[in-house]
Motif scaffolding. Structure first.
Motif, PDB file in Angstrom:
ATOM      1  N   MET A   1       0.843  -1.186   0.000  1.00  0.00           N
ATOM      2  CA  MET A   1       0.000   0.000   0.000  1.00  0.00           C
ATOM      3  C   MET A   1       0.886   1.246   0.000  1.00  0.00           C
ATOM      4  N   ARG A   2       0.631   2.157  -0.907  1.00  0.00           N
ATOM      5  CA  ARG A   2       1.400   3.397  -1.012  1.00  0.00           C
ATOM      6  C   ARG A   2       0.817   4.447  -0.084  1.00  0.00           C
ATOM      7  N   ARG A   3       1.688   5.137   0.616  1.00  0.00           N
ATOM      8  CA  ARG A   3       1.255   6.202   1.526  1.00  0.00           C
ATOM      9  C   ARG A   3       1.127   7.528   0.797  1.00  0.00           C
ATOM     10  N   HIS A   4       0.267   8.371   1.315  1.00  0.00           N
ATOM     11  CA  HIS A   4       0.080   9.728   0.784  1.00  0.00           C
ATOM     12  C   HIS A   4       1.204  10.596   1.347  1.00  0.00           C
ATOM     13  N   VAL A   5       1.983  11.188   0.476  1.00  0.00           N
ATOM     14  CA  VAL A   5       3.151  11.977   0.893  1.00  0.00           C
ATOM     15  C   VAL A   5       2.851  13.461   0.741  1.00  0.00           C
ATOM     16  N   VAL A   6       3.037  14.209   1.838  1.00  0.00           N
ATOM     17  CA  VAL A   6       2.826  15.656   1.827  1.00  0.00           C
ATOM     18  C   VAL A   6       4.178  16.333   2.020  1.00  0.00           C
ATOM     19  N   GLY A   7       4.484  17.302   1.167  1.00  0.00           N
ATOM     20  CA  GLY A   7       5.705  18.082   1.302  1.00  0.00           C
ATOM     21  C   GLY A   7       5.365  19.465   1.848  1.00  0.00           C
ATOM     22  N   TYR A   8       6.248  19.990   2.665  1.00  0.00           N
ATOM     23  CA  TYR A   8       6.041  21.314   3.261  1.00  0.00           C
ATOM     24  C   TYR A   8       7.108  22.270   2.740  1.00  0.00           C
ATOM     25  N   CYS A   9       6.716  23.501   2.437  1.00  0.00           N
ATOM     26  CA  CYS A   9       7.678  24.471   1.924  1.00  0.00           C
ATOM     27  C   CYS A   9       7.239  25.892   2.283  1.00  0.00           C
ATOM     28  N   PHE A  10       8.138  26.810   2.041  1.00  0.00           N
ATOM     29  CA  PHE A  10       7.858  28.228   2.200  1.00  0.00           C
ATOM     30  C   PHE A  10       7.639  28.825   0.808  1.00  0.00           C
ATOM     31  N   PRO A  11       6.938  29.948   0.711  1.00  0.00           N
ATOM     32  CA  PRO A  11       6.677  30.538  -0.606  1.00  0.00           C
ATOM     33  C   PRO A  11       7.950  30.822  -1.410  1.00  0.00           C
ATOM     34  N   ALA A  22       9.060  18.214  -7.059  1.00  0.00           N
ATOM     35  CA  ALA A  22       8.129  17.585  -6.116  1.00  0.00           C
ATOM     36  C   ALA A  22       7.638  16.238  -6.656  1.00  0.00           C
ATOM     37  N   VAL A  23       7.291  16.196  -7.922  1.00  0.00           N
ATOM     38  CA  VAL A  23       6.829  14.940  -8.537  1.00  0.00           C
ATOM     39  C   VAL A  23       7.950  13.905  -8.545  1.00  0.00           C
ATOM     40  N   ASP A  28       2.829  13.883  -3.175  1.00  0.00           N
ATOM     41  CA  ASP A  28       1.459  13.901  -3.693  1.00  0.00           C
ATOM     42  C   ASP A  28       0.785  15.252  -3.509  1.00  0.00           C
ATOM     43  N   GLU A  29       1.163  15.953  -2.462  1.00  0.00           N
ATOM     44  CA  GLU A  29       0.514  17.211  -2.110  1.00  0.00           C
ATOM     45  C   GLU A  29       1.546  18.115  -1.450  1.00  0.00           C
ATOM     46  N   VAL A  30       1.434  19.427  -1.684  1.00  0.00           N
ATOM     47  CA  VAL A  30       2.364  20.390  -1.095  1.00  0.00           C
ATOM     48  C   VAL A  30       1.593  21.369  -0.217  1.00  0.00           C
ATOM     49  N   ALA A  31       2.083  21.562   1.001  1.00  0.00           N
ATOM     50  CA  ALA A  31       1.510  22.541   1.923  1.00  0.00           C
ATOM     51  C   ALA A  31       2.481  23.714   2.005  1.00  0.00           C
ATOM     52  N   ILE A  32       2.027  24.895   1.615  1.00  0.00           N
ATOM     53  CA  ILE A  32       2.878  26.085   1.627  1.00  0.00           C
ATOM     54  C   ILE A  32       2.589  26.896   2.877  1.00  0.00           C
TER      55      ILE A  32
END
Length: 45
Positions: A1-11, A22-23, A28-32
């Motif tokens: 099972m693949r986990r959902h990966v979230v990356g965190y960054c600054f603007p 990122a890809v 999978d998703e980026v939180a700015i």
């Protein structure tokens, strides 16, 4: 099972090649961040 990966960054980390990197990293998703060093303080009132 693949986990959902979230990356965190600054603007200021986002540039022309940001989405491609990122890809390639498997993000999978980026939180700015919308604030840098914000403070959440408790007060007696």
């Amino acid at each position: 099972m693949r986990r959902h990966v979230v990356g965190y960054c600054f603007p200021w980390d986002v540039d022309e090649g940001f989405a491609v990197r990122a890809v390639e990293l498997g993000v999978d998703e980026v939180a700015i961040a919308t604030a840098h060093r914000s403070t959440r303080a408790a007060t007696p009132w």
